[in-house]
Design an enzyme around this catalytic site. Structure first.
Site, PDB file in Angstrom:
ATOM      1  N   ILE A   1       1.171  -1.065   0.157  1.00  0.00           N
ATOM      2  CA  ILE A   1       0.074  -0.242   0.160  1.00  0.00           C
ATOM      3  C   ILE A   1       0.727   1.180  -0.138  1.00  0.00           C
ATOM      4  O   ILE A   1       2.248   0.991   0.465  1.00  0.00           O
ATOM      5  CB  ILE A   1      -0.505   0.051   0.998  1.00  0.00           C
ATOM      6  CG1 ILE A   1       0.052   0.081   2.144  1.00  0.00           C
ATOM      7  CG2 ILE A   1      -1.770  -0.938   1.209  1.00  0.00           C
ATOM      8  CD1 ILE A   1      -1.312   0.431   3.527  1.00  0.00           C
ATOM      9  N   ASP A   2       0.628   2.226  -0.524  1.00  0.00           N
ATOM     10  CA  ASP A   2       0.977   3.675  -0.832  1.00  0.00           C
ATOM     11  C   ASP A   2       1.374   4.204   0.293  1.00  0.00           C
ATOM     12  O   ASP A   2       1.239   3.681   1.727  1.00  0.00           O
ATOM     13  CB  ASP A   2       0.862   4.332  -1.126  1.00  0.00           C
ATOM     14  CG  ASP A   2      -0.417   4.377  -2.634  1.00  0.00           C
ATOM     15  OD1 ASP A   2       0.497   3.455  -3.424  1.00  0.00           O
ATOM     16  OD2 ASP A   2      -1.256   5.249  -3.124  1.00  0.00           O
ATOM     17  N   LYS A   3       3.323   4.648   0.443  1.00  0.00           N
ATOM     18  CA  LYS A   3       4.002   5.647   1.389  1.00  0.00           C
ATOM     19  C   LYS A   3       2.690   5.741   3.080  1.00  0.00           C
ATOM     20  O   LYS A   3       2.254   6.048   3.612  1.00  0.00           O
ATOM     21  CB  LYS A   3       4.785   5.964   1.294  1.00  0.00           C
ATOM     22  CG  LYS A   3       5.795   6.434   2.458  1.00  0.00           C
ATOM     23  CD  LYS A   3       7.172   7.883   2.081  1.00  0.00           C
ATOM     24  CE  LYS A   3       6.980   8.476   3.064  1.00  0.00           C
ATOM     25  NZ  LYS A   3       8.233   9.031   3.179  1.00  0.00           N
TER      26      LYS A   3
END
Length: 304
Positions: A137-139
């Site tokens: 998942i994105d930062k």
């Protein structure tokens, strides 16, 4: 200096020799691994082998004595103890095969040019080097992140992903007011000019999401999103495509809107992986819900 002997366990039965060694000696260049195998410095049960040789349980692999993981120790020493505590406190589920955490926003899942330490590094420090990411998942996205403790579980999870048998739900704050439930089916492709950006195009891969409005807010809305595919930045790209970008999304969103409605100084992207559900290898249901963190709740309170 004596040679080293690695004994293959059940978890690595059937793996290629090169992939097995690369997974163990992460700090050693792949070219070096292939070179020592071809030179005969790596042997299985005393015999010379090729890089693509399949290893079996109880095989004895001879490793040259100079091969080590000293660099790995250095990065472990550089991991901040506060970060370690944050990750430990975020653990939602832990068994013999999987760890699921409520990933804090602002922490990347793996290290890169700008992020030397990622979640995977910290979890490996705590639970051992056999830990692998099952997905990403994105930062700036918070919420459910699944990691495997062994190769068999990792392969199992990826099999479920391919078969679309993993249920994933997100919570997001979007610009404007989404009035009705929407099923979004688009083709998403990766940009040729940017390794991190995606866009909608005819040559892309099918990307399916269902957007369900939950609460009307001031100039925005709280939405639950279920995704049935896992394209890079899928929710962010589709939200922008339908005219309701994610709040504080600086890549795909509306920057003027972000400045107008966000609390002063808040840059927290309003996207959270709230639920993940799947059956493990033993056909036991794993269903995990991740609570919203304080920063997301603060955005909600401001927009009500």
């Amino acid at each position: 200096m004596p040679v080293k002997i690695l004994e293959v366990n059940d978890d690595n039965d059937g793996r290629r020799l090169d992939n097995y060694l690369i997974s163990i000696y992460k700090n050693i260049p792949k070219s070096k691994i292939y070179n020592i195998i071809r030179k005969g410095e790596v042997r299985i049960n005393s015999g010379r082998v090729k890089p693509n040789t399949k290893i079996k349980t109880n095989d004895l692999i001879r490793i040259p004595p100079y091969l080590n993981n000293n660099e790995k120790k250095n990065y472990k020493q550089s991991i901040d103890q506060n970060l370690k505590k944050v990750i430990l406190d975020s653990v939602l589920y832990n068994d013999n095969n999987f760890i699921i955490i409520n990933k804090p926003h602002g922490i990347a899942v793996h290290g890169g040019t700008k992020n030397t330490i990622g979640v995977i590094d910290v979890v490996r420090l705590i639970y051992g080097d056999s830990i692998d990411l099952c997905h990403r998942i994105d930062k700036e996205t918070s919420g459910c992140l699944v990691l495997s403790k062994n190769k068999k579980s990792n392969k199992w999870f990826n099999k479920l992903l391919l078969e679309k048998k993993i249920k994933k739900k997100y919570i997001a704050i979007l610009k404007g007011h989404l009035k009705t439930k929407k099923e979004i089916n688009t083709l998403i492709n990766k940009s040729e000019t940017s390794s991190t950006k995606s866009f909608i195009s005819e040559g892309g891969k099918e990307s399916i999401s269902i957007f369900k409005p939950k609460q009307k807010l001031n100039s925005s809305c709280l939405v639950e999103i279920e995704i049935f595919t896992g394209r890079t930045h899928q929710i962010r790209v589709q939200s922008n495509h339908i005219g309701h970008p994610v709040l504080n999304d600086n890549m795909y969103g509306d920057r003027n809107f972000n400045k107008e409605v966000s609390p002063k100084g808040s840059k927290r992207m309003a996207l959270h992986s709230s639920q993940i559900e799947f059956f493990d290898i033993g056909n036991n249901l794993i269903s995990i819900n991740a609570e919203l963190d304080k920063s997301f709740k603060n955005l909600l309170d401001t927009l009500k």
